[in-house]
Enzyme design. Sequence first.
Site, PDB file in Angstrom:
ATOM      1  N   ASP A 273     -12.944  -8.718   7.021  1.00 60.76           N
ATOM      2  CA  ASP A 273     -13.802  -7.875   7.179  1.00 60.76           C
ATOM      3  C   ASP A 273     -14.286  -7.129   8.298  1.00 60.76           C
ATOM      4  OD1 ASP A 273     -15.124  -5.987   5.177  1.00 60.76           O
ATOM      5  OD2 ASP A 273     -17.330  -7.791   7.047  1.00 60.76           O
ATOM      6  N   GLU A 306      -9.578  -5.734   8.717  1.00 57.97           N
ATOM      7  CA  GLU A 306     -10.232  -4.486   8.603  1.00 57.97           C
ATOM      8  C   GLU A 306     -10.560  -3.940  10.640  1.00 57.97           C
ATOM      9  OE1 GLU A 306     -13.834  -1.810   6.308  1.00 57.97           O
ATOM     10  OE2 GLU A 306     -13.579  -4.175   6.947  1.00 57.97           O
TER      11      GLU A 306
END
Length: 615
Positions: A273, A306
Site C-alpha cells: 500500500d 501501489e
Amino acid sequence: MTQTPTEPVHPTPVHYDDPLTRLGAHLLPDGSGTRFRVWAPRASAVGVRVNGADHDLPRVGPDTYELALPVGVGTRYLFVLDGQPTPDPYARFLPDGVHGEAEVLDLGTYTWQHPDWRGLPLDECVFYELHIGTFTPEGTYRAAQERLPELKALGVTAIELMPLAAFPGQRGWGYDGVALYAPHAPYGRPEDLMAFVDAAHGLGLAVFLDVVYNHFGPDGNYLSSYSETYFTDRFSSAWGAGLDYAEPHMRRLITGNARMWLRDYRFDGLRLDATQAMSDDSDVHVLQELAAEVHALGGTHLMLAEDYRNIPELVTDYHLDGIWVDDFHHEVRVTLTGERDGYYACFTGGAAGVAHVVNRGWAYEGQKWPLEDQFLPQNRRGKPAGPLEAPSFVYFIQNHDQIGNRAQGDRVHHLEQVTPAHFRGASALLLSLPMTPLLFQGQEWAASTPFPFFSDHHGELGRLVTEGRKKEFGHFEGFQGEDVLDPQAEDTFRLAHLNWAEREEGEHARTLELYRTLLRLRREDPVLRDRSRRALSAGAEDRLLWVRHTSAQGERVLLWHTGRAGEAACTLADLDLPFALPARVLLHSEGQEGAVAALHPGEAVILAADTEGRA
C-alpha cells in the site's frame, strides 16, 4: 526515490529471521513449551501474564527479555511493562481484538492439500480484489471460500485480499491495522485463512494480500510502549508518525511480516500500500530489501506497489514486479463521466487521453503535477515508462479506493451519465490490453451495491474519523454536501455487501456474460494472450478510440466509441485510420451478431485478422 539503489542488495542478515530471536511468543522446537521474548528499551521491568498468572522475564541482552514456560498452543498472554499489562504487537492471533490477550499458535500444524502449488507469473495474472467482510453476507474466510469456484469460472486467476492485519473494532477496510502478524479475528481463525488459500490453489487461483507498511492505525498500536525508536520525526505521512525503516527492529518487523504471509500462509505475493509514503534513508531502501527477500523464498512470489509517482525504478532498480497505474483509471473515468473535480482535473479524458496512456503506459512522465504533493520532488510527477513491459502495469477501471473515496461509495456504472453500454465498452478495453488487469468485487456483473468507506472506531476517535474523511476529500464536490455517508454507521458497512442473487438478472447477467467471454479470449486468443506492448499502438479519431495489437499470429483491433449517449453513431467505413481494419468480428461489447457497420456511443468491437495459414 529517497536514494539511489545500491548493488548488490545486502538483505537483512539471515539471523534476523532466526526463530530463536523472533519477538513475541513462539513454541519451542522440542514442543516442551513456549518462548516469550520482548525488546523493550522503554521498560525497566518486563513480565508476561500467562493464563492470568504473572512471570518475570529475565534480561538476556540489551533491552531484551526472554523466558520459556511449559505452556503450549491456545495459551493466552499479555506482556507486562513496568507493571502495565500491554498487548503483544508481534502476536500471531488476537481473538478478542487489538487491546486484548494474544493466543499462542502453531502455524505449522495445518495440513496443506495442495503443497506442490508454485504460483503464477505476473503475465498470467488477472486480479480480483475483494474484501472478506463484504464479499459474502457472513463476511468470513469460510464463506468466501465457498465462492471460489465461481471466480474460477469467471476466468480471473489471482485473488487480491484487502488488508487482514488486525485492526480495531469489528469492521473496516483494514488500512488502519496495528498488529501486522495477527489476522483480523472477526473474519475467522488463522487456520480458516490457510484453508482459503489452500482451496484457491487447488482451483489454480493465486492469492495475494494487500499489506500496509507505511503507517499504523491510530488505535491499538502498542509499539511505542516498547520503544519510541520504531518511529521517527524525519518522515511523516497523512496517516500518522513516520516509520523508521533504518531502525533494525522496525525493519525486521516489516521484512519478517512479509515472509510470514508468504511462507506460513502461502500467499503468492503482496500488494504494498502507498509505497510513495515508505520514505527510507537507509543505504538499501526497505522496498529493495523486501523484494530481494521475497524473491529468495523460492517458487513464484510477486511484489506489487501501489504508487502514483509513475517511477519505473520500482521495477527496474528495486525489483518489484508491478505497479498499480492510477493514470489509466483516471483517463477512463474522465472519459466516461466528464468529472473535473479533485485530481480528475489533471487529466484530459476522451479517446485521445486514453490512447496516450495506453501508448505511454501512464500519462505523467515528469510534467508538473497541478496539485501540491509532498512525495513529488519539485511537484513533478513521473518518468518515461519505456523500460517496462505490459505485465508490470496493473490497470483497472474500479478499485476499492476509487469507489470508496466518493461520498456515497458509488461505482462508476452507478452514475447517470455512464450507460451499461459505456461500462461494457470500457471493460472490453481493460480486458483486451496486454497490461495486467484488476477487477473489484462485483464489477463483473456491474453490481448495484456501493463500496463506501466504513470503520468501527470508539467514541471521540470515531467522530474524528468521520470529520477527517470529509476534510481529506473536501476538494471533491460530493464531499461538500450533507449526503456523505457516515463511515462509523453500521448501515454504511451493510450497504457494501454484495448481492449475489442479482448476477443472473437483466443487465447484470448481460455484463457478467461479457466478462466471462472477454476473459476467455484473453486466455485463449493467440494475439490477445500476447503480453508485449512493443507491438501495441493506440490512437483516436474524434470520439473513437482505436487500439491495435499485432503479433506473429495476426492482428486485433479494438474500437470504442467514447461519446456521450445520444451522440451520432460512428460509421466504420468513414474512418481515416493508418491501417486497414480487419474484417472478422471477434467480439462486440453489446453482443451484436455479424458484421459491424457502425458503433453507437459506448459500444466497442474487437476485429481480428489472422496470419495467413491460421484459422
